[in-house]
Design a protein around this motif. Structure first.
Motif, mmCIF file in Angstrom:
data_model
loop_
_atom_site.group_PDB
_atom_site.id
_atom_site.type_symbol
_atom_site.label_atom_id
_atom_site.label_comp_id
_atom_site.label_asym_id
_atom_site.label_seq_id
_atom_site.Cartn_x
_atom_site.Cartn_y
_atom_site.Cartn_z
ATOM 1 N N ASP A 230 50.163 40.275 37.506
ATOM 2 C CA ASP A 230 49.710 39.420 36.411
ATOM 3 C C ASP A 230 48.773 38.322 36.922
ATOM 4 N N ILE A 231 49.036 37.857 38.155
ATOM 5 C CA ILE A 231 48.117 36.910 38.781
ATOM 6 C C ILE A 231 46.738 37.562 38.946
ATOM 7 N N VAL A 232 46.732 38.774 39.466
ATOM 8 C CA VAL A 232 45.472 39.482 39.711
ATOM 9 C C VAL A 232 44.723 39.699 38.401
ATOM 10 N N LYS A 233 45.427 40.109 37.365
ATOM 11 C CA LYS A 233 44.781 40.338 36.076
ATOM 12 C C LYS A 233 44.250 39.044 35.467
ATOM 13 N N THR A 234 44.963 37.931 35.689
ATOM 14 C CA THR A 234 44.490 36.633 35.199
ATOM 15 C C THR A 234 43.197 36.237 35.901
ATOM 16 N N VAL A 235 43.159 36.426 37.227
ATOM 17 C CA VAL A 235 41.942 36.123 37.985
ATOM 18 C C VAL A 235 40.784 36.989 37.485
ATOM 19 N N CYS A 236 41.042 38.266 37.256
ATOM 20 C CA CYS A 236 39.994 39.169 36.764
ATOM 21 C C CYS A 236 39.467 38.716 35.407
ATOM 22 N N ALA A 237 40.363 38.320 34.525
ATOM 23 C CA ALA A 237 39.941 37.891 33.189
ATOM 24 C C ALA A 237 39.092 36.630 33.256
ATOM 25 N N LEU A 238 39.458 35.690 34.129
ATOM 26 C CA LEU A 238 38.665 34.473 34.279
ATOM 27 C C LEU A 238 37.286 34.776 34.850
ATOM 28 N N LEU A 239 37.227 35.681 35.814
ATOM 29 C CA LEU A 239 35.932 36.070 36.374
ATOM 30 C C LEU A 239 35.084 36.803 35.339
ATOM 31 N N ASP A 240 35.717 37.629 34.501
ATOM 32 C CA ASP A 240 34.979 38.290 33.421
ATOM 33 C C ASP A 240 34.313 37.253 32.525
ATOM 34 N N GLU A 241 35.024 36.144 32.294
ATOM 35 C CA GLU A 241 34.498 35.077 31.434
ATOM 36 C C GLU A 241 33.434 34.241 32.138
ATOM 37 N N LEU A 242 33.724 33.845 33.390
ATOM 38 C CA LEU A 242 32.877 32.865 34.069
ATOM 39 C C LEU A 242 31.734 33.491 34.865
ATOM 40 N N ARG A 243 31.893 34.725 35.332
ATOM 41 C CA ARG A 243 30.859 35.397 36.130
ATOM 42 C C ARG A 243 30.909 36.896 35.824
ATOM 43 N N PRO A 244 30.482 37.298 34.625
ATOM 44 C CA PRO A 244 30.588 38.707 34.230
ATOM 45 C C PRO A 244 29.850 39.628 35.195
ATOM 46 N N ASP A 245 30.418 40.808 35.391
ATOM 47 C CA ASP A 245 29.832 41.819 36.269
ATOM 48 C C ASP A 245 29.249 42.928 35.402
ATOM 49 N N ALA A 246 27.978 43.223 35.600
ATOM 50 C CA ALA A 246 27.325 44.248 34.792
ATOM 51 C C ALA A 246 27.985 45.617 34.953
ATOM 52 N N ALA A 247 28.691 45.811 36.080
ATOM 53 C CA ALA A 247 29.337 47.100 36.327
ATOM 54 C C ALA A 247 30.610 47.297 35.502
ATOM 55 N N GLY A 248 31.097 46.214 34.867
ATOM 56 C CA GLY A 248 32.291 46.338 34.055
ATOM 57 C C GLY A 248 33.345 45.317 34.407
ATOM 58 N N PRO A 249 34.499 45.349 33.734
ATOM 59 C CA PRO A 249 35.544 44.363 34.000
ATOM 60 C C PRO A 249 36.047 44.450 35.443
ATOM 61 N N TYR A 250 36.366 43.292 36.002
ATOM 62 C CA TYR A 250 36.815 43.252 37.396
ATOM 63 C C TYR A 250 38.133 43.994 37.608
ATOM 64 N N SER A 251 38.917 44.140 36.552
ATOM 65 C CA SER A 251 40.199 44.839 36.691
ATOM 66 C C SER A 251 40.017 46.282 37.146
ATOM 67 N N ARG A 252 38.799 46.831 37.021
ATOM 68 C CA ARG A 252 38.538 48.199 37.489
ATOM 69 C C ARG A 252 38.721 48.318 38.997
ATOM 70 N N LEU A 253 38.687 47.158 39.690
ATOM 71 C CA LEU A 253 38.766 47.157 41.151
ATOM 72 C C LEU A 253 40.206 47.107 41.670
ATOM 73 N N ILE A 254 41.179 46.922 40.771
ATOM 74 C CA ILE A 254 42.579 46.838 41.204
ATOM 75 C C ILE A 254 42.989 48.151 41.869
ATOM 76 N N THR A 255 43.535 48.024 43.084
ATOM 77 C CA THR A 255 43.925 49.188 43.879
ATOM 78 C C THR A 255 45.328 48.973 44.430
ATOM 79 N N TYR A 256 46.256 49.829 44.084
ATOM 80 C CA TYR A 256 47.624 49.707 44.589
ATOM 81 C C TYR A 256 47.697 50.297 45.989
ATOM 82 N N VAL A 257 48.310 49.554 46.898
ATOM 83 C CA VAL A 257 48.416 49.984 48.291
ATOM 84 C C VAL A 257 49.887 49.994 48.707
#
Length: 352
Positions: free
Chosen positions: A260-287
């Motif tokens: 939920d922390i990671v998703k919150t950070v992604c949502a804030l970045l979507d708002e403050l520094r949008p990425d033309a490639a799409g929402p930052y949550s696309r980069l979430i990778t489970y390890v």
């Protein structure tokens, strides 16, 4: 009057010094070894400020600590210096034993000798404030109450075991020798100047670079999160009014799962520094999860509120927005920390 701070070029220590000098004029002597996570650029705004005296050195260097105590006669020693990254403690525990246990022992012995030689009323006013972690208490189940100061110690990583050992040394030096100590056990901090190996800054930096956002296991590990400047204000409160020999738990009343922390950070970045490639949550990778990963930490911070009137000023929503914005506003700091160029900056500003 003066205070001596160890680890004052690290994340929490530098934020504490900046907060301390913003609140008053009492000078700070800052002892830091400048390991990978110590960065004097965090304190660049204090360049030329006579209230900040920086000394590069190791807390295990007894002769150096003795000299600083004798020369500056601080009314308090506030001990932040520590190896603190769990992953690093798993791969290389020796550094944690040396810094967190041997270093704390060295400081306690130096402080004891210094304190015993002080005249009254300086002797009565002296404090040794040990800054520790909630990880010494072990892991909680979902239904368990939050950690209170009376919880048994059950550390599960080399990092938390080394911090637990240092806590016990501090308690013993008070009980055996009468050294006037204070201990604070704090939950996860976040905020400006956080070295990008920890969860929140790593997610911000990786997302902006288009890199994977690695999440351990299922991402459901729960932590209590505290904005770093709130931690600084809590330490000031404990140092000013805390009862000698007592432990105070410091928390943010913000239990959240890592994912939920990671998703919150992604949502804030979507708002403050949008990425033309799409929402930052696309980069979430489970390890693969790390060995012995504690499932949940939570802090019961009622004692410090009841006795000292302290509560965090920031909610997680306000604190995380400030944090993300700070990283967006300071790309050069991030780049230099990652490249190691900040060490050249230290050489330029302070010499060898």
């Amino acid at each position: 009057m003066t205070i001596l701070v160890t680890g004052g070029a690290g994340f929490i220590g530098s934020n504490f010094i900046l907060d301390w000098l913003a609140q008053g004029e009492e000078p700070v002597v800052n002892l830091d070894a400048l390991t990978y996570a110590g960065n004097l650029e965090n304190l660049a705004s204090l360049q030329g400020d006579a209230r900040h005296v920086f000394v590069q050195g190791d807390i295990t260097d007894r002769a150096l600590v003795d000299r600083l105590l004798a020369e500056h006669r601080p009314r308090a020693l506030i001990h932040f210096a520590a190896e603190s990254h769990v992953d690093r403690s798993i791969s290389g525990p020796g550094a944690f034993i040396k810094t967190n246990i041997e270093g704390t022992y060295t400081l306690l012995e130096a402080a004891r000798q210094h304190w015993q030689g002080l005249p009254e009323p300086e002797r009565a006013a002296f404090r040794f404030h040990h800054v520790s972690t909630d990880e010494v208490y072990g892991s909680l189940k979902a239904e368990d109450p939050a950690f209170a100061e009376t919880n048994a110690y059950e550390p599960n990583s080399p990092y938390s075991a080394s911090k637990a050992a240092s806590d016990h040394l501090v308690r013993a030096w008070h009980h055996t020798y009468g050294l006037p100590v204070l201990t604070t056990n704090c939950s996860n901090n976040y905020g400006p100047y956080h070295f990008p190996e920890k969860l929140i800054p790593l997610m911000i930096v990786n997302a902006l670079a288009g890199k994977p956002l690695p999440v351990y296991g299922d991402g459901q590990q729960i932590r209590d999160w505290l904005y770093v400047r709130d931690h600084a204000s809590a330490i000031r409160a404990v140092l000013a009014e805390g009862r000698v020999g007592e432990t105070y738990n410091i928390g943010g009343w913000n239990e959240m799962a890592n994912i939920d922390i990671v998703k919150t950070v992604c949502a804030l970045l979507d708002e403050l520094r949008p990425d033309a490639a799409g929402p930052y949550s696309r980069l979430i990778t489970y390890v693969k999860d790390r060995p012995g990963h504690d499932r949940r930490y939570a802090i019961d911070a009622r004692k410090i509120e009841r006795e000292l009137g302290w509560r965090p000023a920031e909610t997680f929503a306000t604190g995380i927005r400030k944090t993300v914005q700070w990283y967006l506003d300071h790309p050069a700091w991030v780049q230099r920390v990652q490249s190691g160029a900040y060490r050249d900056w230290v050489q330029q500003q302070y010499g060898a």
